[in-house]
Scaffold this active site. Structure first.
Site, mmCIF file in Angstrom:
data_model
loop_
_atom_site.group_PDB
_atom_site.id
_atom_site.type_symbol
_atom_site.label_atom_id
_atom_site.label_comp_id
_atom_site.label_asym_id
_atom_site.label_seq_id
_atom_site.Cartn_x
_atom_site.Cartn_y
_atom_site.Cartn_z
ATOM 1 N N SER A 124 -5.159 -0.281 13.507
ATOM 2 C CA SER A 124 -5.780 1.019 13.721
ATOM 3 C C SER A 124 -6.162 1.068 15.186
ATOM 4 C CB SER A 124 -7.032 1.166 12.852
ATOM 5 O OG SER A 124 -7.870 2.208 13.319
ATOM 6 N N SER A 146 1.594 3.586 -2.479
ATOM 7 C CA SER A 146 1.457 4.680 -3.445
ATOM 8 C C SER A 146 0.880 5.956 -2.840
ATOM 9 C CB SER A 146 0.578 4.240 -4.627
ATOM 10 O OG SER A 146 -0.729 3.932 -4.196
ATOM 11 N N GLY A 156 0.823 -1.210 0.000
ATOM 12 C CA GLY A 156 0.000 0.000 0.000
ATOM 13 C C GLY A 156 0.850 1.249 0.000
ATOM 14 N N GLY A 170 -0.480 7.929 1.287
ATOM 15 C CA GLY A 170 -0.653 7.845 2.730
ATOM 16 C C GLY A 170 0.627 7.504 3.478
ATOM 17 N N TYR A 216 -14.992 -2.564 9.580
ATOM 18 C CA TYR A 216 -13.598 -2.122 9.532
ATOM 19 C C TYR A 216 -12.893 -2.457 10.836
ATOM 20 C CZ TYR A 216 -9.548 0.967 9.471
ATOM 21 O OH TYR A 216 -8.273 1.471 9.544
ATOM 22 N N GLY A 227 2.108 4.690 3.850
ATOM 23 C CA GLY A 227 3.012 3.822 3.106
ATOM 24 C C GLY A 227 3.963 4.609 2.230
#
Length: 282
Positions: A137, A13, A11, A15, A151, A17
């Site tokens: 999270s 690309s 992940g 945020g 989530y 990451g």
């Protein structure tokens, strides 16, 4: 751990990451970074003297994950630190979300992560060393968020499996952490990273209020600085013993303390009756 270590970040690309990858390269690490959108990743991170390996990877396809891990090892010469960062948010009350919507969130946030662990662990185990950071999270520690049940369930799963994984691989010199970020100022709450219910039920006012708050007030105003979060992850990778549980952000600490206090209160309220449930030996 040192700057010769080779990182694998999913992940990557956007945020956290992306921020992590940029910092790693600036510090001289070699990095394999994966994304569903390879062109977006290549545009975000310029070539870096053979130390940056951008990879297209489909988390839902274990063969794709296996190929990405193998390419990392053959191209960069090894694998030392794995960061399972890929995932997305899913809004919606439990009643609102379809089986398909719910399973899709688990497929990416949980089973995709498991695909990476399953493919990376043999290499880490055989070399007798490695670090793993599974990004959960604060919603993987406390689920008191209307409209975030699915989530939160995926992130609770990440927390539980990380605890067991850490116990399993400890004897091989591999360390693992479950990371609980609070609200960080990334694009997590934008359309590309946040699913909303296809069939909302208007009676769920608390869920609608939560959805509006996250999309309109919280988005863009999150207190957490992703640059500082990425720097801390790098620091943790260089410590002799990384923590099993890493809460990120003052808000994450506050929410965790509230959950711990609530659990303690519930335990104490019913302790006498609940602990008197063993068989009474004659």
């Amino acid at each position: 751990m040192n700057s010769k270590n080779i990182w694998f970040v999913t992940g990557a690309s956007k945020g956290l990451g992306l921020t992590l990858v940029q910092q790693l390269l600036a510090h001289g690490y070699s990095v394999a970074a994966t994304s569903r959108n390879l062109e977006e990743l290549k545009q975000a991170v310029p070539p870096s003297d053979g130390r940056f390996l951008p990879l297209h990877m489909d988390l839902g396809n274990e063969e794709s994950v296996q190929q990405a891990i193998a390419t990392t090892i053959s191209t960069l010469g090894g694998l030392d630190v794995v960061v399972n960062n890929a995932g997305y948010g899913q809004l919606g009350a439990i009643e609102e979300l379809s089986d398909q919507e719910s399973r899709k969130n688990f497929d990416v946030n949980v089973f995709g992560l498991l695909h990476v662990l399953r493919q990376a662990t043999p290499h880490l185990r055989q070399q007798g060393a490695g670090r793993v950071f599974n990004i959960s999270s604060v919603g993987g520690f406390t689920g008191n968020f209307p409209g975030w049940g699915i989530y939160c369930a995926t992130k609770f799963a990440v927390a539980g499996l990380t605890e067991s994984y850490a116990a399993e691989v400890q004897e091989f010199g591999v360390q693992a952490s479950v990371v609980y970020p609070g609200y960080f100022r990334t694009d997590f709450l934008t359309g590309g990273s946040l699913g909303t219910p296809q069939h909302p039920i208007h009676e769920y006012q608390a869920v609608r209020d939560s959805q509006a708050s996250h999309q309109q007030q919280i988005n863009g105003n999150q207190p957490g600085d992703p640059e500082k979060a990425a720097a801390l992850l790098i620091q943790m990778s260089e410590t002799e013993q990384q923590p099993l549980h890493l809460f990120l952000g003052a808000d994450a600490y506050q929410l965790a303390e509230q959950k711990i206090a609530a659990v303690q209160q519930d335990k104490q309220q019913w302790q006498e009756q609940a602990t008197a449930t063993n068989f009474v030996e004659a």
